[in-house]
Design a protein around this motif. Structure first.
Motif, PDB file in Angstrom:
ATOM      1  N   PHE A  36     -42.173  -2.554 -16.601  1.00 61.01           N
ATOM      2  CA  PHE A  36     -41.395  -2.716 -15.401  1.00 61.01           C
ATOM      3  C   PHE A  36     -42.221  -2.274 -14.405  1.00 61.01           C
ATOM      4  N   TYR A  37     -42.729  -0.882 -14.648  1.00 56.10           N
ATOM      5  CA  TYR A  37     -43.338  -0.134 -13.488  1.00 56.10           C
ATOM      6  C   TYR A  37     -44.930  -0.591 -13.270  1.00 56.10           C
ATOM      7  N   PRO A  38     -45.799  -1.242 -14.216  1.00 56.97           N
ATOM      8  CA  PRO A  38     -47.009  -1.817 -13.731  1.00 56.97           C
ATOM      9  C   PRO A  38     -46.359  -3.264 -12.875  1.00 56.97           C
ATOM     10  N   SER A  39     -45.466  -4.126 -13.346  1.00 56.96           N
ATOM     11  CA  SER A  39     -44.848  -5.120 -12.665  1.00 56.96           C
ATOM     12  C   SER A  39     -44.398  -4.868 -11.255  1.00 56.96           C
ATOM     13  N   LEU A  40     -43.672  -3.839 -11.107  1.00 60.66           N
ATOM     14  CA  LEU A  40     -43.326  -3.494  -9.879  1.00 60.66           C
ATOM     15  C   LEU A  40     -44.328  -3.096  -8.834  1.00 60.66           C
ATOM     16  N   ILE A  41     -45.209  -2.486  -9.103  1.00 60.93           N
ATOM     17  CA  ILE A  41     -46.357  -2.019  -8.178  1.00 60.93           C
ATOM     18  C   ILE A  41     -47.266  -3.108  -7.970  1.00 60.93           C
ATOM     19  N   GLY A  42     -47.464  -4.151  -9.109  1.00 59.57           N
ATOM     20  CA  GLY A  42     -48.369  -5.331  -8.866  1.00 59.57           C
ATOM     21  C   GLY A  42     -47.684  -6.361  -8.079  1.00 59.57           C
ATOM     22  N   TYR A  43     -46.504  -6.465  -8.301  1.00 61.10           N
ATOM     23  CA  TYR A  43     -45.721  -7.621  -7.409  1.00 61.10           C
ATOM     24  C   TYR A  43     -45.640  -6.959  -5.799  1.00 61.10           C
ATOM     25  N   ALA A  44     -45.455  -5.827  -5.768  1.00 61.81           N
ATOM     26  CA  ALA A  44     -45.444  -5.145  -4.365  1.00 61.81           C
ATOM     27  C   ALA A  44     -46.869  -5.453  -3.738  1.00 61.81           C
ATOM     28  N   PHE A 176     -34.975 -13.893  -9.719  1.00 68.54           N
ATOM     29  CA  PHE A 176     -35.446 -13.077 -11.027  1.00 68.54           C
ATOM     30  C   PHE A 176     -34.169 -12.329 -11.466  1.00 68.54           C
ATOM     31  N   TYR A 177     -33.183 -12.218 -10.632  1.00 63.73           N
ATOM     32  CA  TYR A 177     -31.790 -11.524 -10.947  1.00 63.73           C
ATOM     33  C   TYR A 177     -31.388 -12.551 -11.920  1.00 63.73           C
ATOM     34  N   VAL A 178     -31.418 -13.913 -11.861  1.00 64.25           N
ATOM     35  CA  VAL A 178     -30.587 -14.716 -12.668  1.00 64.25           C
ATOM     36  C   VAL A 178     -31.502 -14.969 -13.956  1.00 64.25           C
ATOM     37  N   LEU A 179     -32.877 -14.839 -13.885  1.00 62.01           N
ATOM     38  CA  LEU A 179     -33.811 -14.900 -14.770  1.00 62.01           C
ATOM     39  C   LEU A 179     -33.631 -13.841 -15.908  1.00 62.01           C
ATOM     40  N   ALA A 180     -33.240 -12.588 -15.592  1.00 69.62           N
ATOM     41  CA  ALA A 180     -33.108 -11.420 -16.144  1.00 69.62           C
ATOM     42  C   ALA A 180     -31.918 -11.441 -17.016  1.00 69.62           C
ATOM     43  N   PHE A 181     -30.794 -12.268 -17.158  1.00 66.46           N
ATOM     44  CA  PHE A 181     -29.768 -12.776 -17.793  1.00 66.46           C
ATOM     45  C   PHE A 181     -30.437 -13.436 -19.013  1.00 66.46           C
ATOM     46  N   PHE A 182     -31.462 -14.169 -19.216  1.00 63.23           N
ATOM     47  CA  PHE A 182     -31.988 -14.896 -20.258  1.00 63.23           C
ATOM     48  C   PHE A 182     -32.937 -14.086 -21.085  1.00 63.23           C
ATOM     49  N   VAL A 189     -41.922  -9.627 -26.582  1.00 66.37           N
ATOM     50  CA  VAL A 189     -42.156 -10.582 -25.594  1.00 66.37           C
ATOM     51  C   VAL A 189     -41.059 -10.733 -24.662  1.00 66.37           C
ATOM     52  N   SER A 190     -39.758 -10.754 -25.254  1.00 63.36           N
ATOM     53  CA  SER A 190     -38.611 -10.822 -24.280  1.00 63.36           C
ATOM     54  C   SER A 190     -38.570  -9.708 -23.545  1.00 63.36           C
ATOM     55  N   GLN A 191     -38.642  -8.623 -24.333  1.00 66.09           N
ATOM     56  CA  GLN A 191     -38.470  -7.497 -23.598  1.00 66.09           C
ATOM     57  C   GLN A 191     -39.501  -7.253 -22.672  1.00 66.09           C
ATOM     58  N   VAL A 192     -40.760  -7.549 -22.859  1.00 65.62           N
ATOM     59  CA  VAL A 192     -41.806  -7.718 -21.795  1.00 65.62           C
ATOM     60  C   VAL A 192     -41.168  -8.383 -20.552  1.00 65.62           C
ATOM     61  N   GLY A 193     -40.761  -9.590 -20.696  1.00 66.44           N
ATOM     62  CA  GLY A 193     -40.273 -10.472 -20.068  1.00 66.44           C
ATOM     63  C   GLY A 193     -39.187  -9.786 -18.790  1.00 66.44           C
ATOM     64  N   ALA A 194     -38.415  -8.974 -19.689  1.00 69.83           N
ATOM     65  CA  ALA A 194     -37.190  -8.548 -18.973  1.00 69.83           C
ATOM     66  C   ALA A 194     -37.693  -7.475 -17.874  1.00 69.83           C
ATOM     67  N   GLY A 195     -38.960  -6.715 -18.467  1.00 71.00           N
ATOM     68  CA  GLY A 195     -39.508  -5.747 -17.665  1.00 71.00           C
ATOM     69  C   GLY A 195     -40.100  -6.410 -16.206  1.00 71.00           C
ATOM     70  N   ILE A 196     -40.670  -7.624 -16.627  1.00 71.31           N
ATOM     71  CA  ILE A 196     -41.244  -8.424 -15.444  1.00 71.31           C
ATOM     72  C   ILE A 196     -40.258  -8.664 -14.327  1.00 71.31           C
ATOM     73  N   VAL A 197     -39.192  -9.506 -14.810  1.00 73.67           N
ATOM     74  CA  VAL A 197     -38.322  -9.890 -13.927  1.00 73.67           C
ATOM     75  C   VAL A 197     -37.571  -8.934 -13.211  1.00 73.67           C
TER      76      VAL A 197
END
Length: 217
Positions: A36-44, A176-182, A189-197
């Motif tokens: 989550f945190y690296p993705s948040l900084i990177g996306y920003a 990305f809110y919608v994607l987070a439900f999936f 891998v799914s948990q990494v995807g969750a952190g990203i979305v």
């Protein structure tokens, strides 16, 4: 201050819904937080690039750099989607079909939003109904024309009862809110995807708040 308070309450509401129905009660762990945190900084940082400061409604005028970001993100999403479908196929039937069919919920919301926009902006339902009546009955057409309707060049124009027009603006926090439900599987891998979305969703909220899908023009 009122906008911040409203966003705070929306955050609690949206977060609670996602936490329960996105299965995060069983899958949220340190892997999701680590992604989550690296993705948040990177996306920003990516969002602050000059060519990335645009929005989806301006897609016809996107610079090449924005197209590179969009296509790259789309490819990553499709790869994750394929892997999640694979994870769903490992579970007993009919989980996979329900999992895929649930995409119909956000799709139906988006389609209904565009239908609402078409109706409000062009008075589509009443105009279409009037034209249908004219083609099926000349007598009904004359009655409609007598009821304060005008005729120009053979086309019946129905007075529009709506005083405002609306526009559709799809925001990345909604996507990305919608994607987070999936990303609901107990898989690394799914948990990494969750952190990203979740990071992309949170960046949108922090930057712009809970901007609406349907807006008054």
């Amino acid at each position: 201050m009122s906008r911040h308070w409203s966003d705070f309450l929306n955050g609690i509401t949206y977060g609670l819904i996602l936490f329960i129905f996105g299965n995060y009660t069983h899958t949220l762990n340190w892997i999701t937080l680590a992604a989550f945190y690296p993705s948040l900084i990177g996306y920003a940082l990516i969002a602050e690039l000059p060519f990335a400061r645009t929005s989806f409604p301006n897609i016809k005028h996107w610079p090449k750099g924005m197209w590179v970001i969009f296509i790259t993100a789309l490819v990553i999403i499709l790869v994750f989607a394929g892997y999640h479908i694979y994870l769903g196929s490992l579970l007993p039937s009919p989980f996979l079909w329900c999992y895929i069919a649930s995409l119909g919920i956000p799709i139906s919301i988006l389609v209904s939003s565009f239908a609402l926009s078409k109706e409000v902006n062009s008075n589509w339902c009443r105009t279409t109904l009037s034209r249908w009546r004219r083609t099926t009955s000349d007598e009904n057409a004359r009655l409609l024309l007598d009821n304060d309707e005008q005729q120009q060049e053979g086309v019946v124009i129905i007075p529009n009862p709506y005083t405002r027009q609306i526009s559709i603006h799809l925001h990345h926090w909604q996507i990305f809110y919608v994607l987070a439900f999936f990303t609901r599987f107990d898989d690394a891998v799914s948990q990494v995807g969750a952190g990203i979305v979740l990071a992309c969703y949170m960046e949108g909220i922090c930057a712009y708040g809970y901007d609406a899908l349907v807006n008054d023009s």
